[in-house]
Design a protein around this motif. Structure first.
Motif, short mmCIF file in Angstrom:
data_model
loop_
_atom_site.label_atom_id
_atom_site.label_comp_id
_atom_site.label_asym_id
_atom_site.label_seq_id
_atom_site.Cartn_x
_atom_site.Cartn_y
_atom_site.Cartn_z
N PHE A 561 1.00 -1.12 -0.23
CA PHE A 561 0.11 0.05 -0.12
C PHE A 561 0.96 1.41 -0.01
N GLY A 562 0.46 2.14 -0.70
CA GLY A 562 0.98 3.46 -0.72
C GLY A 562 0.16 4.72 -1.01
N SER A 563 0.65 5.80 -0.39
CA SER A 563 -0.44 6.97 -0.27
C SER A 563 0.43 8.13 -0.37
N ALA A 564 -0.33 9.29 -1.11
CA ALA A 564 0.20 10.60 -1.10
C ALA A 564 -0.75 11.69 -0.73
N ALA A 565 -0.81 12.84 -0.03
CA ALA A 565 -1.77 13.65 0.04
C ALA A 565 -1.22 15.17 0.17
N GLN A 566 -2.16 16.25 -0.19
CA GLN A 566 -1.63 17.57 0.07
C GLN A 566 -2.83 18.53 0.34
N THR A 567 -2.90 19.13 1.12
CA THR A 567 -4.29 19.86 1.45
C THR A 567 -4.32 21.00 0.51
N LYS A 568 -5.72 21.44 0.29
CA LYS A 568 -5.81 22.55 -0.29
C LYS A 568 -5.04 23.98 0.27
N THR A 569 -4.67 24.72 -0.71
CA THR A 569 -3.67 25.94 -0.41
C THR A 569 -4.61 26.85 0.73
N GLY A 570 -3.59 27.17 1.67
CA GLY A 570 -4.19 27.81 2.50
C GLY A 570 -5.08 27.19 3.65
N ARG A 571 -5.13 25.77 3.74
CA ARG A 571 -5.88 25.04 4.74
C ARG A 571 -4.99 24.15 5.23
N VAL A 572 -5.33 23.86 6.68
CA VAL A 572 -4.44 23.12 7.55
C VAL A 572 -4.78 21.73 7.40
N LEU A 573 -6.25 21.31 7.71
CA LEU A 573 -6.90 20.30 7.50
C LEU A 573 -7.25 19.62 6.22
N SER A 574 -7.40 18.54 5.84
CA SER A 574 -7.65 17.95 4.45
C SER A 574 -8.79 17.32 4.53
N GLY A 575 -9.90 17.69 3.59
CA GLY A 575 -11.32 17.08 3.50
C GLY A 575 -11.13 15.72 3.14
N ASP A 576 -10.09 15.18 2.79
CA ASP A 576 -9.88 13.87 2.09
C ASP A 576 -9.35 12.82 3.38
N THR A 577 -10.05 11.72 3.50
CA THR A 577 -9.43 10.69 4.46
C THR A 577 -9.34 9.40 3.78
N HIS A 578 -8.32 8.66 3.97
CA HIS A 578 -8.27 7.10 3.38
C HIS A 578 -7.71 6.44 4.40
N SER A 579 -7.92 5.07 3.93
CA SER A 579 -8.01 3.90 4.97
C SER A 579 -7.67 2.52 4.37
N LEU A 580 -6.72 1.76 4.97
CA LEU A 580 -6.35 0.58 4.44
C LEU A 580 -6.49 -0.56 5.96
N ILE A 610 -15.28 7.62 7.08
CA ILE A 610 -14.52 6.46 6.96
C ILE A 610 -14.38 5.56 8.14
N THR A 611 -14.50 6.33 9.38
CA THR A 611 -14.45 5.49 10.73
C THR A 611 -15.60 4.41 10.76
N LEU A 612 -16.89 4.96 10.49
CA LEU A 612 -18.19 4.21 10.38
C LEU A 612 -17.94 3.00 9.63
N ILE A 613 -17.63 3.13 8.36
CA ILE A 613 -17.31 2.10 7.26
C ILE A 613 -16.23 1.14 7.81
N GLU A 614 -15.37 1.77 8.18
CA GLU A 614 -14.44 0.66 8.99
C GLU A 614 -14.79 -0.27 10.00
N ASN A 615 -15.51 0.41 10.82
CA ASN A 615 -16.08 -0.47 11.96
C ASN A 615 -17.16 -1.37 11.44
N PHE A 616 -17.99 -0.92 10.64
CA PHE A 616 -19.03 -1.82 9.76
C PHE A 616 -18.26 -3.15 9.32
#
Length: 768
Positions: A561-580, A610-616
């Motif tokens: 598994f590999g992943s790479a992410a970058q937030t929107k310019t000027g934002r600290v938190l990303s609206g994207d979440t990924h999980s394996l 993503i948390t709900l889906i993981e637990n289910f």
């Protein structure tokens, strides 16, 4: 004459084989003697036991006569056999006519009468009288043993035998050994050939106790024939040697027994006459054993091994699983009924037409009460007034709130309470809106609860089906694993091999704590189990100073598994979440969730989804139940909480991928020579109250790479350009591919990210 012949029963090949076998059995019994022919008392005992225990007396008598002639070819021998047969047939006919079985005392008396000729011919001197008396007594004893064994012959070989039964069988074995001792073929001793063959077979198929008892009784028979106790000692030593040197490699047992034979004959002078044919006899027995297929030995082992403690425990385990299955199905039915009850409790909001009429009536009741123009409005302008009220209520439902400009001119000129009417109507509309949201949320909660109960019911039934399959144990592989681990200097105290299904095997080992060499254990167990096995867990054992090692059939593939992410310019938190996550052994879920917008709120919604889906998924719920439940949870309330969802479930045992795409960009599967696109097939999760996810199934091949991207990356490239870029990627490392795609996407937008960028890559590779 033809009618008579046609009515007679045809003789089958099986019948002829049975009669030939019976002749051989009688021949061995008639040849059995004490002191190399000094006393031959056993043939008549077997004959009389068969005559009064079995049907078809004429065939039994004919077989006995033929065998007696071969065993004692003389005129006196013929007289003796005819006397025995005549008496047996007469009394058998008599009992058949009366329809009554002969008591064992009567059978003994009949056998004495059948030996009248033998007694007359062998009582000329005092010594002969004594020997004849002993012979008759031994024959009667053998008769009683045979009758007793015939009476209990319907019992299973797996049942535990009583002491009386063991002694009776021991005497029969001894008589067989006496008979075989009198026979040689080209100086090869049949008694040794059969002894070695049976001892080696029993060492692999029966318990040690059975093997030792057999060798002792068989040795007694041979010793009585040769008047040499060395035969019993030799056969018991053979048995101990076979037990001590028993191995998956049968040649080890054979060599050990052959060396024992040489030492006994040359050093201890165990046998009266010892020649090269004695060694040859042992070798022939071993050669015959070596030619017996392993599957025949395994089948024979299942039939003759008694119930041991381990077998009983394993039966208890399977019975417990049956009980657990029934309880789980009962509980599943309860949850299914609760699902029905909750769905029946759903009320639903008041229909719009009825709600408007109710608000209109409430408006008239509150505003017109006490008004001096009430009668005029209702009697003179009743129809117009009614239409005006309907009109403003309709506007209120459409807009949610009215102001003075929305009121018709007729009402403003004729009614002095317009402001009060507007405020009252707005208050009623607000109350109705709050009521509508409350009832909708309550109903949604009830439906959500019903779906959860239904999901639990389905999950319990699925678990019940899994538990309901009885575990199949493999005792032979357990023995081989312990031996093979021993050869590799690994002390295995206990081994348990069982199959849950045709494709999944489990091996549980108890090993000395210092001996847990995982690589060596996996190699040995995989070799014996004939499938790739991997260690699932290593835990402390109930046995002091030992570890419990559990192995399971390895999946066909594994993932990187590999992943790479970058937030929107000027934002600290990303609206994207990924999980394996690992759902189950051999099953993984990869998910990428893109929350609405960006920043803290999008991150919160995305993370919650993503948390709900993981637990289910970890709990084992079905795809439909999972996504429907998460969708309802997100849609409850006033706020808009929706997310684009990209899920891929990998089944590494069956080489399958399930794609679930809700409002997400295209997913790419990079094959060896091309890249395949998986399009989205639904709206983002949380928008609609009801949803039915579409699942795309794909079979993956060696070294496929699955790439998931968020909206930002997808829009930066465009579908066609992204497909080309992934297809031309020369790296096989998923982390490198994810980094390269992200870097290129950032480059395409000149570093000005208008959305969050996320790339997830998964590579599948076969396990060798």
């Amino acid at each position: 004459m033809e009618k008579v012949l046609s009515s007679r029963k045809k003789i089958s090949v099986v019948d002829v084989a049975k009669w030939c076998a019976l002749v051989v059995v009688f021949y061995i019994a008639n040849r059995a003697s004490i002191g190399m022919g000094y006393l031959k008392p056993f043939g008549f005992g077997l004959y009389y036991a068969m005559m009064f225990a079995l049907s078809r007396p004429w065939e039994v008598s004919a077989c006995y006569l033929v065998s007696h002639i071969f065993a004692d070819f003389s005129l006196n021998g013929l007289y003796v056999s005819l006397n025995l047969i005549f008496v047996a047939l007469v009394f058998k006919w008599l009992h058949s006519s009366l329809g009554r079985k002969a008591h064992w005392i009567l059978v003994c008396i009949y056998s004495l009468l059948g030996n009248i000729v033998y007694i007359i011919l062998h009582t000329a001197t005092g010594k002969e009288v004594i020997l004849t008396t002993i012979a008759i007594m031994l024959g009667e004893l053998f008769l009683l043993c045979c009758m007793y064994l015939f009476r209990v012959s319907n019992r299973s070989l797996k049942a535990k035998f009583t002491t009386d039964e063991v002694m009776c069988m021991g005497l029969v074995i001894a008589v067989v050994a006496m008979g075989l001792s009198s026979m040689t073929i080209f100086k090869v001793e049949l008694v040794k050939v059969i002894a070695v063959l049976l001892i080696m077979i029993l060492s692999y198929t029966a318990t040690n106790r059975v093997n030792l008892l057999f060798s002792a009784f068989y040795g007694i028979g041979a010793s009585l024939y040769y008047s040499n106790i060395g035969y019993m000692a030799g056969f018991v030593i053979f048995s101990m040697c076979a037990i001590g040197f028993k191995s998956s490699y049968k040649i080890i047992t054979a060599v050990a027994m052959l060396l024992c034979e040489v030492v006994l004959g040359l050093y201890f002078h165990t046998y009266s006459a010892y020649t090269v044919f004695s060694v040859l006899s042992v070798g022939i027995g071993q050669l015959v054993f070596m030619l017996i297929p392993a599957r025949w030995l395994n089948s024979l082992s299942d039939h003759i091994k008694g119930l041991t403690e381990n077998v009983a425990v394993r039966s208890i385990i399977n019975r417990s699983r049956d009980t657990l299955t029934k309880r789980m199905i009962e509980v599943s039915n309860v949850f299914c009924e609760m699902d029905t009850v909750y769905k029946q409790m759903v009320q639903g909001v008041l229909p719009e037409k009825e709600a408007k009429q109710m608000i209109k009536n409430e408006l008239v009741s509150k505003c017109c009460k006490g008004c001096e123009h009430r009668n005029k409005c209702s009697r003179v302008n009743g129809k117009i007034f009614d239409e005006v009220l309907d009109h403003i209520v309709d506007i209120g439902f459409d807009k949610g709130r009215l102001n003075l400009l929305d009121v018709p001119q007729h009402l403003t000129t004729s009614c002095g309470r317009v402001n009060y009417l507007l405020s009252t109507l707005n208050a009623l509309l607000g109350s109705y809106k709050r009521y509508n949201v409350m009832v909708t949320n309550m109903d949604a909660s009830k439906i959500l609860m019903a779906d959860q109960l239904k999901g639990v019911s389905i999950l319990l039934k699925s678990l019940a089906e899994e538990v309901n399959t009885n575990i199949v144990y493999d005792v032979n592989k357990e023995t081989r694993i312990k031996e093979e681990l021993g050869y590799n200097n690994l002390c295995c105290l206990e081994a348990l091999v069982y199959e849950q299904s045709a494709n999944i095997k489990y091996v549980s080992l108890i090993l000395a704590e210092k001996e847990v060499d995982e690589k060596k254990i996996e190699k040995v167990v995989s070799k014996i189990a004939k499938s790739k096995m991997s260690i699932v867990s290593v835990n402390d054992s109930l046995v002091s100073g030992a570890k419990e090692v559990l192995l399971k059939t390895r999946a066909n593939y594994d993932i990187v598994f590999g992943s790479a992410a970058q937030t929107k310019t000027g934002r600290v938190l990303s609206g994207d979440t990924h999980s394996l996550i690992k759902i189950d052994d051999g099953k993984y879920m990869v998910a990428l969730c893109d929350g609405m917008g960006s920043g803290e709120n999008a991150h919160k919604v995305s993370d919650l989804t993503i948390t709900l889906i993981e637990n289910f998924y970890k709990a084992g719920f079905d795809n439909d139940i999972i996504l429907s439940s998460v969708n309802k949870l997100l849609s409850i309330g006033d706020e808009e909480n929706f997310s684009a969802l990209d899920i891929c479930v990998f089944d590494l045992r069956n080489n399958l991928m399930d794609f679930i795409k809700l409002g997400s960009p295209t997913t790419f599967i990079k094959h060896k020579f091309e890249t395949e696109n998986i399009e989205s097939s639904g709206l983002p999760i949380g928008i609609l109250d009801e949803m039915k996810p579409h699942i795309t199934k794909k079979v993956f091949t060696d070294f496929d790479i699955v790439v998931l991207v968020s909206d930002g990356v997808y829009e930066a490239f465009g579908e066609e350009e992204l497909n080309i870029y992934i297809n031309n990627a020369d790296s096989t490392n998923p982390q490198t591919i994810a980094d390269q795609i992200l870097d290129r996407a950032v480059e395409l937008v000149d570093g000005k990210l208008e959305d969050d960028f996320t790339v997830v890559a998964v590579r599948l590779f076969p396990l060798v």
